[in-house]
Write an enzyme that holds these catalytic residues in place. Structure first.
Site, PDB file in Angstrom:
ATOM      1  N   ASP A 146       0.812  -1.237   0.000  1.00 51.30           N
ATOM      2  CA  ASP A 146       0.000   0.000   0.000  1.00 51.30           C
ATOM      3  C   ASP A 146       0.835   1.272   0.000  1.00 51.30           C
ATOM      4  O   ASP A 146       0.273   2.372   0.045  1.00 51.30           O
ATOM      5  CB  ASP A 146      -0.978   0.001   1.189  1.00 51.30           C
ATOM      6  CG  ASP A 146      -0.269   0.091   2.527  1.00 51.30           C
ATOM      7  OD1 ASP A 146       0.953  -0.145   2.579  1.00 51.30           O
ATOM      8  OD2 ASP A 146      -0.938   0.408   3.530  1.00 51.30           O
ATOM      9  N   ARG A 151      -0.047   4.092   2.328  1.00 50.63           N
ATOM     10  CA  ARG A 151      -1.305   4.842   2.205  1.00 50.63           C
ATOM     11  C   ARG A 151      -2.238   4.583   3.389  1.00 50.63           C
ATOM     12  O   ARG A 151      -2.968   5.459   3.817  1.00 50.63           O
ATOM     13  CB  ARG A 151      -2.043   4.441   0.912  1.00 50.63           C
ATOM     14  CG  ARG A 151      -1.575   5.107  -0.325  1.00 50.63           C
ATOM     15  CD  ARG A 151      -2.642   5.046  -1.424  1.00 50.63           C
ATOM     16  NE  ARG A 151      -3.190   3.728  -1.661  1.00 50.63           N
ATOM     17  CZ  ARG A 151      -2.621   2.800  -2.440  1.00 50.63           C
ATOM     18  NH1 ARG A 151      -1.456   3.043  -3.004  1.00 50.63           N
ATOM     19  NH2 ARG A 151      -3.192   1.631  -2.631  1.00 50.63           N
ATOM     20  N   LYS A 155       9.532   1.514  10.379  1.00 53.90           N
ATOM     21  CA  LYS A 155       9.678   0.078  10.614  1.00 53.90           C
ATOM     22  C   LYS A 155       8.673  -0.796   9.862  1.00 53.90           C
ATOM     23  O   LYS A 155       8.496  -1.957  10.193  1.00 53.90           O
ATOM     24  CB  LYS A 155       9.573  -0.183  12.114  1.00 53.90           C
ATOM     25  CG  LYS A 155      10.730   0.409  12.901  1.00 53.90           C
ATOM     26  CD  LYS A 155      10.555   0.241  14.388  1.00 53.90           C
ATOM     27  CE  LYS A 155       9.421   1.098  14.913  1.00 53.90           C
ATOM     28  NZ  LYS A 155       9.262   1.045  16.371  1.00 53.90           N
TER      29      LYS A 155
HETATM   30  C1  LIG Z   1       3.588  -3.400   3.697  1.00 52.62           C
HETATM   31  S1  LIG Z   1       2.950  -3.843   5.216  1.00 52.62           S
HETATM   32  C2  LIG Z   1       1.316  -3.195   5.132  1.00 52.62           C
HETATM   33  C3  LIG Z   1       1.163  -1.945   5.917  1.00 52.62           C
HETATM   34  C4  LIG Z   1      -0.272  -1.593   6.141  1.00 52.62           C
HETATM   35  N1  LIG Z   1      -0.436  -0.185   6.064  1.00 52.62           N
HETATM   36  C5  LIG Z   1      -0.770  -2.092   7.478  1.00 52.62           C
HETATM   37  O1  LIG Z   1      -1.624  -1.421   8.049  1.00 52.62           O
HETATM   38  O2  LIG Z   1      -0.355  -3.176   7.922  1.00 52.62           O
HETATM   39  C6  LIG Z   1       2.629  -5.570   5.045  1.00 52.62           C
HETATM   40  C7  LIG Z   1       2.455  -6.330   6.311  1.00 52.62           C
HETATM   41  O3  LIG Z   1       3.713  -6.705   6.854  1.00 52.62           O
HETATM   42  C8  LIG Z   1       3.621  -6.809   8.263  1.00 52.62           C
HETATM   43  N2  LIG Z   1       4.625  -5.900   8.860  1.00 52.62           N
HETATM   44  C9  LIG Z   1       5.336  -4.934   8.231  1.00 52.62           C
HETATM   45  N3  LIG Z   1       6.194  -4.358   9.087  1.00 52.62           N
HETATM   46  C10 LIG Z   1       6.048  -4.971  10.277  1.00 52.62           C
HETATM   47  C11 LIG Z   1       6.660  -4.827  11.568  1.00 52.62           C
HETATM   48  N4  LIG Z   1       7.602  -3.931  11.800  1.00 52.62           N
HETATM   49  N5  LIG Z   1       6.244  -5.648  12.577  1.00 52.62           N
HETATM   50  C12 LIG Z   1       5.280  -6.577  12.368  1.00 52.62           C
HETATM   51  N6  LIG Z   1       4.671  -6.747  11.171  1.00 52.62           N
HETATM   52  C13 LIG Z   1       5.050  -5.977  10.148  1.00 52.62           C
HETATM   53  C14 LIG Z   1       2.205  -6.458   8.633  1.00 52.62           C
HETATM   54  O4  LIG Z   1       1.467  -7.638   8.798  1.00 52.62           O
HETATM   55  C15 LIG Z   1       1.741  -5.671   7.432  1.00 52.62           C
HETATM   56  O5  LIG Z   1       0.352  -5.712   7.281  1.00 52.62           O
END
Ligand SMILES: C[S@@+](CC[C@H](N)C(=O)[O-])C[C@H]1O[C@@H](n2cnc3c(N)ncnc32)[C@H](O)[C@@H]1O
Length: 375
Positions: A247, A250, A281
């Site tokens: 996303d 976003r 992060k």
């Molecule tokens: C690109 S991120 C999506 C971000 C999205 N805006 C959200 O609300 O989760 C993809 C997924 O990776 C996981 N994720 C990314 N960074 C993380 C972190 N620092 N700790 C735990 N999970 C993470 C989450 O499950 C997240 O939904």
């Protein structure tokens, strides 16, 4: 103009000229049938910008056989265009064949330079990929939550699929892999996966239902960067959820709020306890999955982060662990990660073709590609 058993097209555009190309000579070679032919002729003139198309259609029915002959008259410039196009197609085919040869050679050289242990390991991985899922000693389950997939555009879906393909290839290399369980898996994202070569053979769970309908609340932990809880150790009895979403920042906090509403546990990865990041992060889906994967083997978060997180994301001295997503290049980390993976898509296409051409097991297609990502 020829109207006898023909469609005659006079066109000044290449598009119109290439629209017809079929000549059915079936009835011409059968004089008996020719005698019993009835003919209807219809003529249409269309003008579209600088394109004039005159279509004269004769449908000929001969005892149930429909015969249509097509004659295409091209202008000089259209002929030139056509020749150029054909030349370009030939160059493209040559280039593709050359790339395939190069990849094959590279793989051969790599195999030859392998030690006997590496060869044994390669064979073990190959065997693992052929095994029935029920025979595999899975370490645990990771749920990929597709419930927010409708928020993604086609490019983001493509990027997500590439990320998950890499993650899939990596898990199956392990003796005790993580099982990938797709939940709320419907609509365009599912269709795009189904169009992916070899996907049909993937050893993953596929559910239209939400994880809420499939598992007990107490088993679930939603991994999300916004969670106030920091994960200490991985628990094989828990089902960790990753938001299957690209996303570009976003929808900040989207998965955290979803988990809160559903009343399920949340946790973030202990990133800042072990490394300093130059951007926020929030990691890309495949990096989160790979970190979990490494952690099942290493049982050492620092090592697992360092092995997965790209060095450009790790802060240099003086830099801080920023809250917002953009780094010096003006792109957020997820965008860069997707771009890096997308840059490999060319290789992916070439590899898929190679494997198809060699008539190999479809399953090897994605697997061998994903291998590239960790090499
Ligand atoms: C690109 S991120 C999506 C971000 C999205 N805006 C959200 O609300 O989760 C993809 C997924 O990776 C996981 N994720 C990314 N960074 C993380 C972190 N620092 N700790 C735990 N999970 C993470 C989450 O499950 C997240 O939904």
């Amino acid at each position: 103009m020829n109207t006898d058993n023909n469609i005659v097209v006079t066109a000044t555009s290449a598009a119109a000229a290439t629209a017809v190309a079929v000549v059915d000579t079936q009835e011409k070679t059968n004089p008996v049938l020719e005698q019993q032919t009835t003919t209807n002729t219809e003529t249409n003139n269309t003008t579209d910008g600088d394109t004039t198309v005159t279509t004269s259609t004769t449908s000929t029915t001969t005892e149930g056989v429909e015969g249509v002959a097509v004659v295409v008259e091209l202008t000089k410039s259209q002929k030139k265009k056509q020749v150029r196009q054909e030349r370009w197609n030939a160059v493209k085919d040559l280039k593709k064949a050359h790339e395939r040869e190069k990849t094959k050679e590279k793989r051969k050289r790599k195999k030859q330079s392998m030690s006997s242990e590496e060869r044994l390991e390669l064979n073990r991985v190959k065997m693992q990929k052929k095994r029935d899922p029920s025979e595999i000693d899975w370490w645990g389950n990771i749920i990929f939550d597709f419930q927010h997939a409708s928020l993604m555009g086609q490019r983001e879906i493509k990027s997500l699929i590439t990320q998950i393909s890499f993650a899939y290839g990596n898990t199956l290399r392990l003796e005790r892999p993580l099982f990938m369980d797709f939940c709320s898996f419907t609509g365009p994202v599912k269709e795009s996966f189904e169009a992916l070569q070899g996907y049909i053979n993937w050893k993953v769970g596929r559910h239209e239902q939400s994880y809420m309908d499939l598992y007990k609340k107490e088993e679930l932990v939603y991994l999300t960067a916004e969670s106030p809880n920091i994960i200490k150790e991985l628990d094989p009895t828990k089902k960790y959820i990753i938001g299957a979403l690209v996303d570009h920042n976003r929808y900040k906090g989207l998965t955290y709020n979803t988990a809160l509403e559903q009343g399920i546990e949340t946790a973030q990865l202990p990133i800042s306890e072990f490394i300093q990041l130059s951007s926020r992060k929030v990691l890309a889906v495949n990096h989160v999955f790979d970190i979990l994967l490494k952690q099942t083997v290493n049982n050492d978060w620092k090592k697992s982060f360092e092995e997965v997180i790209p060095s450009r994301k790790v802060a240099k001295e003086g830099e801080e662990d920023g809250e917002e997503g953009e780094d010096q290049s003006g792109q957020d980390g997820e965008e860069q990660d997707s771009n890096n993976i997308n840059n490999k898509e060319k290789e992916i296409e070439i590899e898929s073709n190679t494997n198809t051409n060699n008539g190999k097991d479809e399953n090897t297609t994605t697997d061998s590609l994903t291998t590239k990502s960790i090499e």
